[in-house]
Design an enzyme around this catalytic site. Structure first.
Site, PDB file in Angstrom:
ATOM      1  N   HIS A   1      -0.160   0.741  -9.867  1.00  0.00           N
ATOM      2  CA  HIS A   1      -0.956  -0.068  -8.944  1.00  0.00           C
ATOM      3  C   HIS A   1      -1.647  -1.231  -9.682  1.00  0.00           C
ATOM      4  O   HIS A   1      -2.850  -1.429  -9.558  1.00  0.00           O
ATOM      5  CB  HIS A   1      -2.002   0.794  -8.227  1.00  0.00           C
ATOM      6  CG  HIS A   1      -2.477   0.161  -6.939  1.00  0.00           C
ATOM      7  ND1 HIS A   1      -2.969   0.900  -5.904  1.00  0.00           N
ATOM      8  CD2 HIS A   1      -2.546  -1.128  -6.540  1.00  0.00           C
ATOM      9  CE1 HIS A   1      -3.322   0.099  -4.902  1.00  0.00           C
ATOM     10  NE2 HIS A   1      -3.066  -1.144  -5.278  1.00  0.00           N
TER      11      HIS A   1
ATOM     12  N   ARG B   1       0.853  -1.185   0.000  1.00  0.00           N
ATOM     13  CA  ARG B   1       0.000   0.000   0.000  1.00  0.00           C
ATOM     14  C   ARG B   1       0.892   1.240   0.000  1.00  0.00           C
ATOM     15  O   ARG B   1       1.994   1.237   0.573  1.00  0.00           O
ATOM     16  CB  ARG B   1      -0.922   0.025   1.230  1.00  0.00           C
ATOM     17  CG  ARG B   1      -1.718  -1.222   1.459  1.00  0.00           C
ATOM     18  CD  ARG B   1      -2.714  -1.503   0.361  1.00  0.00           C
ATOM     19  NE  ARG B   1      -3.850  -0.608   0.424  1.00  0.00           N
ATOM     20  CZ  ARG B   1      -4.790  -0.543  -0.519  1.00  0.00           C
ATOM     21  NH1 ARG B   1      -4.689  -1.287  -1.597  1.00  0.00           N
ATOM     22  NH2 ARG B   1      -5.815   0.276  -0.393  1.00  0.00           N
TER      23      ARG B   1
END
Length: 321
Positions: free
Chosen positions: A284, A236
């Site tokens: 991502h 993350r």
């Protein structure tokens, strides 16, 4: 008896997160129940029993009085947990083989890219420079994986198979065949001291926010053939202190970084990460979820719940994962 409605609430913006695409998959696997894509002004909120979501805005799940289970369509649940209005219901995270394999592909790809000096070779190609450097064996490189859940354990096994020296660190004790496992506060420094390439797959919690910082980088092993430690973050964005990460790249405390996640996404055009010579950047997509596999997973979980069987992979809200 009419089955409870499944509501889809998806904020994406990329091709893989097209709400219409996800709706089509859920229509196929949940043919015996109504599936609605939110927002839907014609939908009676009282009929919604299940919600499958990706990046909902705070408060968007608070208006469904008969909601039973929330399914998060990606692996990270930190944004959901941070919503103070989130209904106090089972929150189920995704854990499917497809997602695990995709993350392992990503980790292996980028560990190999650093190990096999890929950036130098591509620069040499651009410059038409035929000058191969000495290539050390995989056994000369120690890869450390932070986070030994399904994703970390699978990646560790794949890297071990390729001949790397692999260790792992987790909050609680784990045992994985062939992997040197460390845990807890006492195990973090010994784990880092032997690591040349650090792979971070931790969940984002209050305890892990900004764990990737200068103090941690300073404990990595600088004696390996890469010359300086390398960081790969596919967990993350909030795990990395981005200012300190950039400083460490600039002053040589880190030799390189592969980053799939950032604190602000999409990454702003003026971010220095875009053009930094030591950074490999991806949008991502390390383990971008497959709508077919995930929709089947959610449908199976709903069926289990309606048979009175326990749900799998329910998030522990106190731990944050």
């Amino acid at each position: 008896m009419t089955k409870a409605t499944l509501a889809l609430l998806i904020h994406g913006g990329t091709e893989n997160w097209s709400p219409a695409r996800w709706k089509a998959r859920f229509d196929a696997v949940c043919a015996d129940r109504a599936v609605h894509l939110l927002p839907d002004l014609a939908l009676d909120p009282a009929k919604v029993g299940y919600a499958a979501v990706w990046k909902p805005q705070p408060g968007e799940l608070a208006g469904f009085p008969n909601l039973q289970v929330i399914f998060n369509l990606g692996a990270g649940v930190d944004a959901l947990i941070a919503d103070p209005t989130l209904p106090k219901l089972p929150l189920v995270r995704v854990a499917v083989d497809d997602l695990t394999r995709r993350m392992t592909e990503y980790v292996v790809l980028h560990v190999l890219a650093h190990h096999r000096q890929e950036r130098y070779l591509r620069d040499s190609q651009r410059d038409k420079n035929w000058a191969p450097k000495y290539q050390w064996p995989a056994s000369a490189i120690s890869v450390g994986i932070m986070g030994l859940g399904n994703l970390g354990a699978d990646a560790a096994a794949a890297l071990k198979h390729l001949g790397f020296r692999v260790s792992g660190w987790s909050r609680s004790a784990k045992q994985i065949s062939g992997i040197n496992c460390f845990h807890g506060g006492a195990g973090l420094e010994p784990f880092l001291r032997q690591t040349h390439i650090l792979v971070c797959l931790l969940p984002l919690t209050a305890a892990t926010r900004h764990i990737l910082n200068r103090k941690l980088f300073a404990m990595l092993d600088r004696t390996g053939p890469l010359g300086a430690p390398v960081v790969i973050n596919a967990g993350r964005g909030g795990l990395q202190n981005e200012a300190e990460l950039l400083d460490c790249l600039n002053d040589g405390a880190l030799g390189a970084a592969t980053l799939d996640v950032f604190e602000t996404e999409p990454l702003p055009p003026d971010s220095p990460f875009w053009s930094h010579p030591k950074v490999t950047l991806t949008p991502h997509n390390a383990a971008d979820t497959d709508p077919d596999a995930i929709s089947r997973y959610v449908a199976d979980q709903i069926a289990r719940h309606e048979r009175g069987q326990p749900l799998h992979n329910v998030v522990d809200m106190t731990r944050g994962y």
